[in-house]
Design an enzyme around this catalytic site. Structure first.
Site, short mmCIF file in Angstrom:
data_model
loop_
_atom_site.label_atom_id
_atom_site.label_comp_id
_atom_site.label_asym_id
_atom_site.label_seq_id
_atom_site.Cartn_x
_atom_site.Cartn_y
_atom_site.Cartn_z
N GLU A 138 5.20 -10.29 15.14
CA GLU A 138 4.65 -10.84 16.38
C GLU A 138 4.93 -12.36 16.42
OE1 GLU A 138 0.58 -9.83 16.84
OE2 GLU A 138 0.43 -10.79 18.81
N ARG A 154 0.81 -1.22 0.00
CA ARG A 154 0.00 0.00 0.00
C ARG A 154 0.84 1.26 0.00
NH1 ARG A 154 -3.72 -2.06 4.61
NH2 ARG A 154 -2.29 -3.81 4.52
#
Ligand code: AMP
Length: 183
Positions: free
Chosen positions: A103, A66
């Protein structure tokens, strides 16, 4: 009404929030509705280009995917080149790359080692900053490629996740067009 008359509050209203995507508890801030709105897209690029111009950008770098949408448009508006920071295995040349922690697990960014002239002032653009992991890795890679990297621009900041603060600690000035609370 010209594009530049859309305020940052107007732009924020064009973001679609999708709860529990891609997993429970995440509020996904979807730019599809912003970029599909002609004046919203134009005003976002206008505001970002003003910030990049003020930062003295000689080149714009955008992160896949993006960051390409906003970064390339900002580069065209300023009349400067665009550098894609890519996901692994996409560029057909020998690349330089950086691995960074997510994560769960790790990810990698790659770029053309010849994309930036040593000492060129590069401004990074992406759609959103959350933890800042992607942006910090991208900044380190661009610096390895020779960039002077002191500015990063994002359409959306999620300040509760601390990414913008982490970038500022790394000596990078951060500007964003809007903020959303929470994650
Ligand atoms: P981070 O590395 O944690 O700063 O994550 C940055 C990237 O993850 C951005 O380029 C976004 O495209 C995406 N991202 C993370 N959190 C969200 C969210 N809540 N909504 C939409 N995109 C997100």
């Amino acid at each position: 009404m010209t594009a530049s008359h859309l305020s940052r509050e107007d732009l924020k209203a064009l973001i679609r929030t999708v709860p529990d995507f891609p997993k429970p508890g995440i509020q996904f801030r979807d730019i599809t509705t912003l970029i599909g709105h002609h004046q919203g897209m134009a005003a976002s690029v206008h505001h970002l280009a003003e910030l990049a111009g003020a930062a003295g950008a000689e080149k714009i770098a955008g992160m896949e995917a993006r960051g390409f949408i906003f970064g390339a448009a900002v580069a065209v508006q300023l009349g400067i080149g665009f550098v894609p920071v890519r996901k692994p295995g996409k560029l057909p040349i020998d690349t330089i790359g950086i691995d960074y922690a997510l994560e769960y697990g790790t990810d990698r960014l790659e770029m053309d080692p010849g994309a930036i002239m040593p000492g060129q002032r590069v401004v990074m653009v992406d759609d959103l900053i959350a933890t800042g992991g992607t942006a910090l890795a991208s900044a380190e890679l661009l610096r390895q490629a020779g960039a002077v990297l002191e500015n990063a621009l994002f359409v959306i900041d999620l300040p509760d996740l601390g990414g913008a603060a982490r970038l500022r600690e790394a000596g990078i000035e951060v500007n964003t067009l809007m903020e959303f609370e929470g994650d």
